[in-house]
Motif scaffolding. Structure first.
Motif, PDB file in Angstrom:
ATOM      1  N   VAL A 193       0.828  -1.170   0.004  1.00 16.59           N
ATOM      2  CA  VAL A 193       0.097  -0.102   0.062  1.00 16.59           C
ATOM      3  C   VAL A 193       0.615   1.293  -0.083  1.00 16.59           C
ATOM      4  O   VAL A 193       2.066   1.355   0.293  1.00 16.59           O
ATOM      5  N   VAL A 194       0.287   2.449  -0.431  1.00 18.56           N
ATOM      6  CA  VAL A 194       1.059   3.605  -0.312  1.00 18.56           C
ATOM      7  C   VAL A 194       0.067   4.550   0.541  1.00 18.56           C
ATOM      8  O   VAL A 194      -0.802   4.772   0.477  1.00 18.56           O
ATOM      9  N   LEU A 195       1.007   4.813   1.676  1.00 21.96           N
ATOM     10  CA  LEU A 195       0.342   5.776   2.698  1.00 21.96           C
ATOM     11  C   LEU A 195       0.995   7.135   2.256  1.00 21.96           C
ATOM     12  O   LEU A 195       2.040   7.451   2.692  1.00 21.96           O
ATOM     13  N   SER A 196      -0.034   8.150   2.433  1.00 19.54           N
ATOM     14  CA  SER A 196       0.243   9.575   2.076  1.00 19.54           C
ATOM     15  C   SER A 196      -0.425  10.432   3.118  1.00 19.54           C
ATOM     16  O   SER A 196      -1.491  10.122   3.698  1.00 19.54           O
ATOM     17  N   GLY A 197       0.050  11.701   3.178  1.00 17.05           N
ATOM     18  CA  GLY A 197      -0.060  12.702   4.053  1.00 17.05           C
ATOM     19  C   GLY A 197       0.608  13.885   3.819  1.00 17.05           C
ATOM     20  O   GLY A 197       1.679  13.893   3.499  1.00 17.05           O
ATOM     21  N   SER A 242       4.962  10.508   1.103  1.00 14.74           N
ATOM     22  CA  SER A 242       4.221   9.112   0.485  1.00 14.74           C
ATOM     23  C   SER A 242       5.226   7.854   0.730  1.00 14.74           C
ATOM     24  O   SER A 242       6.337   8.101   0.631  1.00 14.74           O
ATOM     25  N   VAL A 243       4.579   6.835   1.342  1.00 12.85           N
ATOM     26  CA  VAL A 243       5.225   5.847   1.809  1.00 12.85           C
ATOM     27  C   VAL A 243       4.753   4.605   1.273  1.00 12.85           C
ATOM     28  O   VAL A 243       3.655   4.085   1.375  1.00 12.85           O
ATOM     29  N   VAL A 244       5.709   3.735   0.688  1.00 15.94           N
ATOM     30  CA  VAL A 244       5.191   2.301   0.310  1.00 15.94           C
ATOM     31  C   VAL A 244       5.554   1.454   1.373  1.00 15.94           C
ATOM     32  O   VAL A 244       6.724   1.141   1.822  1.00 15.94           O
ATOM     33  N   VAL A 245       4.765   0.623   1.742  1.00 14.32           N
ATOM     34  CA  VAL A 245       4.855  -0.454   2.719  1.00 14.32           C
ATOM     35  C   VAL A 245       4.006  -1.625   2.479  1.00 14.32           C
ATOM     36  O   VAL A 245       3.144  -1.634   1.861  1.00 14.32           O
ATOM     37  N   ASP A 246       4.525  -2.777   3.117  1.00 17.56           N
ATOM     38  CA  ASP A 246       3.538  -4.098   3.069  1.00 17.56           C
ATOM     39  C   ASP A 246       2.769  -4.188   4.424  1.00 17.56           C
ATOM     40  O   ASP A 246       3.277  -4.351   5.575  1.00 17.56           O
ATOM     41  N   GLN A 247       1.419  -4.240   4.164  1.00 16.63           N
ATOM     42  CA  GLN A 247       0.635  -4.513   5.570  1.00 16.63           C
ATOM     43  C   GLN A 247       0.158  -5.956   5.490  1.00 16.63           C
ATOM     44  O   GLN A 247      -0.331  -6.412   4.492  1.00 16.63           O
ATOM     45  N   THR A 248       0.149  -6.591   6.598  1.00 23.55           N
ATOM     46  CA  THR A 248      -0.466  -7.986   6.615  1.00 23.55           C
ATOM     47  C   THR A 248      -1.485  -7.926   7.398  1.00 23.55           C
ATOM     48  O   THR A 248      -1.503  -7.369   8.705  1.00 23.55           O
ATOM     49  N   ARG A 449       3.540   3.690  -8.376  1.00 22.57           N
ATOM     50  CA  ARG A 449       2.461   3.570  -7.239  1.00 22.57           C
ATOM     51  C   ARG A 449       2.184   4.598  -6.460  1.00 22.57           C
ATOM     52  O   ARG A 449       1.053   5.196  -6.342  1.00 22.57           O
ATOM     53  N   ILE A 450       3.385   5.239  -6.243  1.00 23.46           N
ATOM     54  CA  ILE A 450       3.273   6.553  -5.453  1.00 23.46           C
ATOM     55  C   ILE A 450       2.462   7.844  -6.071  1.00 23.46           C
ATOM     56  O   ILE A 450       1.655   8.375  -5.653  1.00 23.46           O
ATOM     57  N   ARG A 451       2.906   7.904  -7.312  1.00 24.99           N
ATOM     58  CA  ARG A 451       2.371   9.128  -8.396  1.00 24.99           C
ATOM     59  C   ARG A 451       0.765   8.696  -8.380  1.00 24.99           C
ATOM     60  O   ARG A 451       0.021   9.675  -8.422  1.00 24.99           O
ATOM     61  N   THR A 452       0.549   7.319  -8.670  1.00 25.99           N
ATOM     62  CA  THR A 452      -1.096   7.219  -8.771  1.00 25.99           C
ATOM     63  C   THR A 452      -1.963   7.682  -7.613  1.00 25.99           C
ATOM     64  O   THR A 452      -2.896   8.391  -7.702  1.00 25.99           O
ATOM     65  N   VAL A 453      -1.313   7.257  -6.316  1.00 32.65           N
ATOM     66  CA  VAL A 453      -2.071   7.867  -5.264  1.00 32.65           C
ATOM     67  C   VAL A 453      -1.996   9.339  -4.972  1.00 32.65           C
ATOM     68  O   VAL A 453      -3.054   9.906  -4.591  1.00 32.65           O
ATOM     69  N   GLU A 454      -0.801   9.832  -5.281  1.00 31.63           N
ATOM     70  CA  GLU A 454      -0.723  11.308  -5.086  1.00 31.63           C
ATOM     71  C   GLU A 454      -1.513  12.006  -6.126  1.00 31.63           C
ATOM     72  O   GLU A 454      -2.039  13.197  -5.806  1.00 31.63           O
ATOM     73  N   ASN A 455      -1.703  11.636  -7.349  1.00 33.59           N
ATOM     74  CA  ASN A 455      -2.758  12.275  -8.362  1.00 33.59           C
ATOM     75  C   ASN A 455      -4.004  12.391  -7.935  1.00 33.59           C
ATOM     76  O   ASN A 455      -4.613  13.130  -8.147  1.00 33.59           O
ATOM     77  N   ILE A 456      -4.335  11.170  -7.114  1.00 34.00           N
ATOM     78  CA  ILE A 456      -5.822  11.249  -6.678  1.00 34.00           C
ATOM     79  C   ILE A 456      -5.941  12.160  -5.365  1.00 34.00           C
ATOM     80  O   ILE A 456      -6.933  12.658  -5.329  1.00 34.00           O
ATOM     81  N   ILE A 457      -4.986  11.948  -4.585  1.00 35.86           N
ATOM     82  CA  ILE A 457      -5.261  12.742  -3.063  1.00 35.86           C
ATOM     83  C   ILE A 457      -4.999  14.310  -3.211  1.00 35.86           C
ATOM     84  O   ILE A 457      -5.534  15.051  -2.879  1.00 35.86           O
ATOM     85  N   TYR A 458      -3.954  14.606  -4.062  1.00 30.55           N
ATOM     86  CA  TYR A 458      -3.408  16.004  -4.522  1.00 30.55           C
ATOM     87  C   TYR A 458      -3.892  16.506  -5.827  1.00 30.55           C
ATOM     88  O   TYR A 458      -2.988  16.924  -6.414  1.00 30.55           O
ATOM     89  N   ALA A 459      -4.993  16.162  -6.150  1.00 32.99           N
ATOM     90  CA  ALA A 459      -5.575  16.604  -7.678  1.00 32.99           C
ATOM     91  C   ALA A 459      -5.586  17.951  -7.770  1.00 32.99           C
ATOM     92  O   ALA A 459      -5.243  18.418  -8.880  1.00 32.99           O
ATOM     93  N   ASP A 460      -5.786  18.746  -6.482  1.00 33.92           N
ATOM     94  CA  ASP A 460      -5.707  20.087  -7.033  1.00 33.92           C
ATOM     95  C   ASP A 460      -4.598  20.999  -6.609  1.00 33.92           C
ATOM     96  O   ASP A 460      -4.477  22.157  -6.518  1.00 33.92           O
TER      97      ASP A 460
END
Length: 482
Positions: A193-197, A242-248, A449-460
């Motif tokens: 997953v990509v965790l962003s903030g 933005s951080v890529v990690v594996d979550q179990t 992966r990171i760019r896909t998530v950031e493009n959604i979260i920070y679209a503006d």
């Protein structure tokens, strides 16, 4: 003793008191009028005060009487019998149903105390502990461990359930004098997953809210970006990570989060990135997008919370009193302050070395060595032992020829002393060949992966400048010098 029933009598007494007060006020007023010509100024003031008090009492007392009259009457409470729902047939007969009780172990609790609290007999406990697996797992309970008890209305324990390890659950079924064990596999799924903030008011708070663990946050600040970002002064609330990690996940519960696999940090519009990768035969470390290690070869200052007390060069020796070459630098610190290895190395010397007192000498390869002197004591090291960068090798002291607690630190290149504060440190070795090709594929996937998530979260928000796939490939193929 008066009750609410004598309200009229109380009202009558208030009226009588009121009449007396009014008569007294009028009588006082008449007397005042008749003898006014003989009164002093003070007597006039007293007369006015008494008159005012009388009028106030005449106004307040009826209101108070009304309040007393309007007090609510306390009604007696009524108790109504309510019918309880009937037990289901399964529970009334002691059959399997909704009779599971889940208990979380508290600090200081034992299996015996849990059984006692649940009303389970000691004989049942002894039967369970005859099972070797159960005894090994249940006699060393840690706080927070969950145990499930199948306790029907009959009061006798039917089944005990506990986790043997992360992937297996044990069910002990009791029937008569026998205890049957059933091992149940616990399925888990791992997701990348990509965790962003955004940083907001607090990076730590925002990162935890995004789903990062404390270990993940420490990796960002103390390992991946510590050389490029000053986390005390560089950050603004709009900077983002933005951080890529594996979550179990297991049974709908997050059970573990991997170390940071990849991360980006956008500070003041500038993009910083780091990717976790293991060279052949080495431990994983973090690299830039160009394939260079983020970790520097040497730490400039191998001791925290210290003050530079003496520089490299000629000086008057504080003990001998003669002019001598100071072949290192001194860091003043309190006794016991930990001293770290400046870089990955092997122990070349450990022990007492004349004026240096307790000393450690590390060999970093390629002709580089470092010396740490005047220690109060050294860590438990042996000659030839491999020591990673940042490992505590000893503690500040004042052994040898020293006037106070400090670290004497020397940096040598092919046996020649160099100034640790001004020498150009050797660059870390970048990835090359097949390892660089493998790293290129991994990095491209992580960035996508990171760019896909950031493009959604920070679209503006206007995206931070980042290399295109073509530019990134070229940069990875021909690493640039830093």
């Amino acid at each position: 003793m008066h009750t609410h029933g004598d309200g009229p009598g109380r009202r009558q007494r208030f009226k009588e008191r009121l009449e007396i007060l009014r008569d007294s006020a009028l009588h006082h007023q008449v007397r005042t009028h008749l003898s006014a010509r003989h009164w002093t100024r003070r007597q006039w003031i007293h007369a006015s005060l008494f008159t005012t008090i009388g009028i106030m009492l005449a106004t307040i007392v009826p209101g108070f009487s009304t309040v007393v009259q309007t007090e609510p009457v306390v009604e007696p409470l009524a108790v109504l019998p309510l019918a309880l729902p009937q037990l289901s047939a399964e529970r009334s007969q002691g059959l399997a149903g909704d009779s599971w009780q889940i208990v979380k172990v508290k600090p200081g609790q034992t299996l015996a105390s849990l059984f006692k609290d649940l009303g389970i007999s000691k004989e049942t406990l002894q039967r369970i502990l005859k099972d070797g697996d159960a005894k090994a797992s249940l006699t060393r309970l840690k706080p927070g461990t969950e145990l499930a008890f199948d306790l029907p209305v009959t009061g006798e324990l039917r089944t005990l359930r506990y986790d043997r390890d992360a992937d297996h659950r044990v069910e002990l079924s009791l029937a008569g004098d026998t205890v049957k064990q059933k091992l149940v596999a616990r399925e888990s799924t791992t997701r990348t997953v990509v965790l962003s903030g955004k940083v907001g008011r607090s990076l730590n708070r925002s990162a935890r809210k995004a789903g990062l663990t404390s270990a993940n946050i420490n990796s960002l600040t103390d390992e991946i970006f510590k050389y490029d970002i000053d986390f005390d002064s560089d950050l603004d609330s709009d900077d983002r990570f933005s951080v890529v990690v594996d979550q179990t996940w297991r049974e709908g519960e997050l059970v573990s989060t991997s170390p940071v696999l990849a991360a980006t940090f956008t500070v003041d519009g500038k993009l910083h990135s780091g990717f976790r990768y293991a060279r052949t035969g080495n431990k994983p470390e973090y690299f830039t997008a160009q394939g260079r290690p983020l970790k520097k070869t040497f730490i400039r200052m191998p001791i925290p919370y210290a003050r530079l007390s003496s520089r490299f060069g000629a000086r008057k020796h504080p003990v001998l009193g003669a002019m001598r070459m100071h072949k290192g630098v001194d860091y003043a610190a309190s006794s016991g302050t930990p001293i770290m290895a400046a870089g990955d190395s092997r122990v070349e010397f450990i022990g007492w070395q004349r004026g240096y007192g307790n000393t450690v000498v590390l060999n970093h390869g390629r002709g580089y060595t470092t010396l740490y002197g005047h220690m109060s004591r050294t860590a438990k090291l042996r000659k030839g032992q491999s020591v990673p960068q940042g490992t505590v090798i000893g503690y500040v002291g004042s052994t040898g020829m020293s006037t106070g607690p400090h670290l004497h630190y020397e940096f040598r290149v092919n046996g020649v002393h160099r100034n640790p504060l001004s020498i150009t440190m050797p660059p870390p070795e970048p990835l090359a060949g097949a390892q660089l090709a493998s790293y290129r594929t991994y990095t491209a996937n992580a960035l996508a992966r990171i760019r896909t998530v950031e493009n959604i979260i920070y679209a503006d928000i206007e995206p931070a400048p980042a290399p295109s796939a073509k530019t990134l490939t070229a940069a990875l193929t021909t690493p640039k010098k830093r």
